[in-house]
Motif scaffolding. Structure first.
Motif, PDB file in Angstrom:
ATOM      1  N   TRP A 263       1.759  15.213   1.487  1.00  0.00           N
ATOM      2  CA  TRP A 263       0.549  15.189   0.445  1.00  0.00           C
ATOM      3  C   TRP A 263      -0.606  14.901   1.343  1.00  0.00           C
ATOM      4  CZ3 TRP A 263       0.901  15.235  -4.773  1.00  0.00           C
ATOM      5  CH2 TRP A 263       2.105  15.188  -5.078  1.00  0.00           C
TER       6      TRP A 263
ATOM      7  N   LEU B  57       0.693  -1.163  -0.111  1.00  0.00           N
ATOM      8  CA  LEU B  57       0.085  -0.112   0.051  1.00  0.00           C
ATOM      9  C   LEU B  57       0.836   1.193  -0.008  1.00  0.00           C
ATOM     10  CD1 LEU B  57      -2.664  -1.106   2.443  1.00  0.00           C
ATOM     11  CD2 LEU B  57      -2.653  -1.348   0.012  1.00  0.00           C
ATOM     12  N   ALA B  58       1.927   0.952   0.635  1.00  0.00           N
ATOM     13  CA  ALA B  58       2.994   2.199   0.747  1.00  0.00           C
ATOM     14  C   ALA B  58       3.285   2.505  -0.747  1.00  0.00           C
ATOM     15  CB  ALA B  58       4.026   2.126   1.658  1.00  0.00           C
ATOM     16  N   THR B  59       3.688   1.483  -1.526  1.00  0.00           N
ATOM     17  CA  THR B  59       4.014   1.802  -2.911  1.00  0.00           C
ATOM     18  C   THR B  59       2.945   2.333  -3.664  1.00  0.00           C
ATOM     19  OG1 THR B  59       5.799   0.314  -2.942  1.00  0.00           O
ATOM     20  CG2 THR B  59       4.893   0.546  -4.958  1.00  0.00           C
ATOM     21  N   GLU B  60       1.605   1.640  -3.635  1.00  0.00           N
ATOM     22  CA  GLU B  60       0.437   2.254  -4.335  1.00  0.00           C
ATOM     23  C   GLU B  60       0.438   4.028  -4.237  1.00  0.00           C
ATOM     24  OE1 GLU B  60      -1.173   0.699  -6.611  1.00  0.00           O
ATOM     25  OE2 GLU B  60      -0.040  -1.230  -6.317  1.00  0.00           O
ATOM     26  N   ILE B  61       0.401   4.335  -2.981  1.00  0.00           N
ATOM     27  CA  ILE B  61       0.241   5.561  -2.888  1.00  0.00           C
ATOM     28  C   ILE B  61       1.070   6.646  -3.272  1.00  0.00           C
ATOM     29  CG2 ILE B  61       1.291   6.113  -0.500  1.00  0.00           C
ATOM     30  CD1 ILE B  61      -1.865   7.467   0.244  1.00  0.00           C
ATOM     31  N   ARG B  62       2.318   6.100  -3.155  1.00  0.00           N
ATOM     32  CA  ARG B  62       3.698   6.828  -3.889  1.00  0.00           C
ATOM     33  C   ARG B  62       3.442   6.850  -5.453  1.00  0.00           C
ATOM     34  NH1 ARG B  62       8.490   4.826  -0.448  1.00  0.00           N
ATOM     35  NH2 ARG B  62       7.316   2.850  -0.476  1.00  0.00           N
ATOM     36  N   ILE B  63       2.884   5.803  -6.007  1.00  0.00           N
ATOM     37  CA  ILE B  63       2.651   5.747  -7.522  1.00  0.00           C
ATOM     38  C   ILE B  63       1.655   6.715  -7.809  1.00  0.00           C
ATOM     39  CG2 ILE B  63       1.747   4.517  -9.452  1.00  0.00           C
ATOM     40  CD1 ILE B  63       2.794   1.934  -8.001  1.00  0.00           C
ATOM     41  N   LEU B  64       0.702   7.169  -7.043  1.00  0.00           N
ATOM     42  CA  LEU B  64      -0.089   8.189  -7.163  1.00  0.00           C
ATOM     43  C   LEU B  64       0.478   9.541  -7.203  1.00  0.00           C
ATOM     44  CD1 LEU B  64      -3.437   7.609  -5.066  1.00  0.00           C
ATOM     45  CD2 LEU B  64      -2.781   7.115  -7.487  1.00  0.00           C
ATOM     46  N   SER B  65       1.351   9.789  -6.042  1.00  0.00           N
ATOM     47  CA  SER B  65       2.099  11.015  -5.904  1.00  0.00           C
ATOM     48  C   SER B  65       3.283  11.230  -6.696  1.00  0.00           C
ATOM     49  CB  SER B  65       2.783  11.055  -4.401  1.00  0.00           C
ATOM     50  OG  SER B  65       3.857  10.026  -4.369  1.00  0.00           O
ATOM     51  N   PHE B  66       3.790  10.111  -7.313  1.00  0.00           N
ATOM     52  CA  PHE B  66       4.591  10.287  -8.659  1.00  0.00           C
ATOM     53  C   PHE B  66       3.930  10.896  -9.900  1.00  0.00           C
ATOM     54  CE2 PHE B  66       6.315   8.791 -12.570  1.00  0.00           C
ATOM     55  CZ  PHE B  66       7.617   9.286 -12.538  1.00  0.00           C
ATOM     56  N   TYR B  67       2.888  10.399 -10.413  1.00  0.00           N
ATOM     57  CA  TYR B  67       2.172  10.939 -11.316  1.00  0.00           C
ATOM     58  C   TYR B  67       1.644  12.209 -11.027  1.00  0.00           C
ATOM     59  CZ  TYR B  67       2.005   6.450 -13.860  1.00  0.00           C
ATOM     60  OH  TYR B  67       2.384   5.329 -14.236  1.00  0.00           O
ATOM     61  N   GLU B  68       1.461  12.597  -9.738  1.00  0.00           N
ATOM     62  CA  GLU B  68       0.950  14.130  -9.567  1.00  0.00           C
ATOM     63  C   GLU B  68       2.137  14.953  -9.646  1.00  0.00           C
ATOM     64  OE1 GLU B  68      -2.406  14.184  -9.987  1.00  0.00           O
ATOM     65  OE2 GLU B  68      -2.224  15.799  -8.793  1.00  0.00           O
ATOM     66  N   THR B  69       3.292  14.597  -9.228  1.00  0.00           N
ATOM     67  CA  THR B  69       4.505  15.395  -9.197  1.00  0.00           C
ATOM     68  C   THR B  69       4.792  15.501 -10.351  1.00  0.00           C
ATOM     69  OG1 THR B  69       5.232  14.454  -7.475  1.00  0.00           O
ATOM     70  CG2 THR B  69       6.695  15.511  -8.447  1.00  0.00           C
TER      71      THR B  69
ATOM     72  N   PRO C 136       9.220   3.314  -6.181  1.00  0.00           N
ATOM     73  CA  PRO C 136       8.897   3.501  -4.462  1.00  0.00           C
ATOM     74  C   PRO C 136       9.912   2.600  -3.827  1.00  0.00           C
ATOM     75  CG  PRO C 136       6.883   3.814  -5.672  1.00  0.00           C
ATOM     76  CD  PRO C 136       7.792   3.425  -6.672  1.00  0.00           C
TER      77      PRO C 136
ATOM     78  N   LEU D 193      -6.927   6.080  -5.133  1.00  0.00           N
ATOM     79  CA  LEU D 193      -6.617   4.536  -5.102  1.00  0.00           C
ATOM     80  C   LEU D 193      -7.819   4.054  -4.258  1.00  0.00           C
ATOM     81  CD1 LEU D 193      -4.375   2.243  -4.416  1.00  0.00           C
ATOM     82  CD2 LEU D 193      -3.743   3.521  -2.335  1.00  0.00           C
TER      83      LEU D 193
ATOM     84  N   TYR E 221      11.948  13.297  -8.012  1.00  0.00           N
ATOM     85  CA  TYR E 221      11.033  12.882  -9.137  1.00  0.00           C
ATOM     86  C   TYR E 221       9.675  12.094  -8.579  1.00  0.00           C
ATOM     87  CZ  TYR E 221      14.320  13.335 -13.035  1.00  0.00           C
ATOM     88  OH  TYR E 221      15.140  14.020 -13.872  1.00  0.00           O
ATOM     89  N   ILE E 222       9.771  11.411  -7.299  1.00  0.00           N
ATOM     90  CA  ILE E 222       8.766  10.774  -7.067  1.00  0.00           C
ATOM     91  C   ILE E 222       7.801  11.580  -5.956  1.00  0.00           C
ATOM     92  CG2 ILE E 222       9.287   9.790  -4.817  1.00  0.00           C
ATOM     93  CD1 ILE E 222       8.923   7.092  -5.965  1.00  0.00           C
TER      94      ILE E 222
ATOM     95  N   PHE F  22       2.450  11.303   4.004  1.00  0.00           N
ATOM     96  CA  PHE F  22       1.202  11.335   3.460  1.00  0.00           C
ATOM     97  C   PHE F  22       0.061  11.516   4.739  1.00  0.00           C
ATOM     98  CE2 PHE F  22       3.311   8.910   0.161  1.00  0.00           C
ATOM     99  CZ  PHE F  22       2.720   9.330  -0.891  1.00  0.00           C
TER     100      PHE F  22
ATOM    101  N   GLY G  35       2.633   2.843   7.132  1.00  0.00           N
ATOM    102  CA  GLY G  35       3.147   2.796   5.711  1.00  0.00           C
ATOM    103  C   GLY G  35       3.008   4.253   5.035  1.00  0.00           C
ATOM    104  N   PHE G  36       1.588   4.741   5.393  1.00  0.00           N
ATOM    105  CA  PHE G  36       1.204   6.067   4.859  1.00  0.00           C
ATOM    106  C   PHE G  36       1.989   7.212   5.690  1.00  0.00           C
ATOM    107  CE2 PHE G  36      -3.071   4.191   3.216  1.00  0.00           C
ATOM    108  CZ  PHE G  36      -2.349   3.721   2.355  1.00  0.00           C
TER     109      PHE G  36
END
Lengths: 221, 221
Positions: free
Chosen positions: B84, A194-206, B15, B174, B77-78, B109, B103-104
């Motif tokens: 957030w 889950l920690a990876t999933e939310i950072r994927i979101l923040s990556f795209y937002e960045t 991530p 998400l 980058y990330i 976050f 993890g968040f």
DNA sequence: GAATGTGAAAAGCTTCACAGCC
DNA sequence: GGCTGTGAAGCTTTTCACATTC
């Protein structure tokens, strides 16, 4: 039909098809086309037909798929014709939430045991699953005939827990620990980070907010 | 270096690399090779080098990567250089567990708002995030300047909630609802379907126990 | 000598488009 | 006419292998 080779990608879509079929069945729909079913599942019609073709020729050209027939065939392959016995290791917020998750309970997965290191959590409270000491992991796993395990421990404990589960005979594990696990090839492992999933979101937002000519970064999609 | 095109697959691994780098940094490791870092991340060394090459030439041939340097570049980058603001819609077992998920919280976050339809859940209890009525979703989203949202509602409510979030300005979601969502292309959507994940395990287990010559089913891996 | 960065090859996955069947 | 099943084409992702750099 030649001998099918089902890809990982196909396998991960089959459960979604089953959900959609059950929804159609519940609405009294007797026959669906690949177009209808694929739209419900959020994939292309060609994708759906190819996926189903790996399991067999269940469709009727010119007509579509008989919902109940397809459902029966798929349920057989996917293992939905029986109850599965599941353990949860790590009974924190996430573990205890998952032990009550209807998405599992409604689909023939029974949580038969939970484990934690914290003595304060041991026992059973108002209808909850019984929480055992992790010291007794091997014994309880065997007693309760656990087949699948969920790991919801902190990262640092996850690998050791996984090793013990495998040694105790568990052959399929779903891990929520934010750390890659290493297990023998014959053990089925899925990792939900889950920690990876939310950072994927923040990556795209960045990325979105840095879309300027000077930024040397772009996406392939 | 030519203009990079970062693939989806690469993005989803970044991530994890960051986590591994932070672990190395915490252990006082100054330099890592692609082999060391890739083993920690659970991927091949070639994979890691190709992934990192999309971001820039951060390695030193013959030596490896300077941990702190690579970490700084990747964090930029990330999007890990700032906090957030996250909202959770659906404050059941899963939603409330996620609102406390370390993890968040440990990774910049902040859960700034939660929503539910159940009046009994409204308000704020012992350090928890405040739970708002879903009727006020648009207002609170704007007031709290929410950027990312987690959907933990039942399946039947998820699409409507997603539509309202997007209308209110949320650009990255998400979803944990076990149903495919349809959103505009410019909204980043990740779907984590736990009911699907556990059935993927049962699929492979069913396959394993039906490995007989008469069964017309095999896997490509 | 040692390890990176990267074209090229291989593998995996999705889409296309149409023959065949109802 | 309509829809399935599927080879073939196209695209994405991973692996290979080696020239280049320190």
């Amino acid at each position: 039909m030649k001998v099918p080779r089902i890809s990982q990608a196909t396998v991960s879509r089959l459960p979604v098809y089953v959900d959609c079929l059950m929804k159609f069945a519940g609405e009294g729909v007797a026959i669906v086309s690949s177009k209808q079913l694929s739209q419900a599942a959020g994939v292309s019609a060609a994708q759906l037909r190819k996926d189903l073709s790996y399991l067999g020729d269940f469709g009727i050209p010119g007509t579509g798929y008989v919902v109940n027939n397809l459902l029966r065939q798929m349920a057989r392959y996917i293992g939905l014709t029986r109850q599965w016995r599941v353990a949860i290791v790590g009974y924190g917020d996430l573990g205890s939430a998952l032990s009550r998750y209807r998405g599992f309970l409604d689909r023939n997965f029974s949580i038969v045991a939970a484990f934690d290191v914290d003595p304060a959590k041991l026992g059973r409270r108002n209808g909850d699953v019984e929480v055992h000491s992790i010291a007794n992991l091997e014994t309880v796993i065997k007693e309760k005939e656990v087949e699948l395990a969920l790991i919801t421990t902190p990262a640092h404990a996850a690998q050791q827990v996984a090793d013990r589960l495998v040694a105790a005979g568990v052959r399929a594990i779903l891990s929520f620990a934010p750390v890659p696990l290493v297990l023998p090839d014959d053990v089925v492992l899925r990792e939900v980070d889950l920690a990876t999933e939310i950072r994927i979101l923040s990556f795209y937002e960045t990325l979105r907010s840095s879309q300027t000519p000077s930024t040397p970064l772009s996406l392939s999609c």
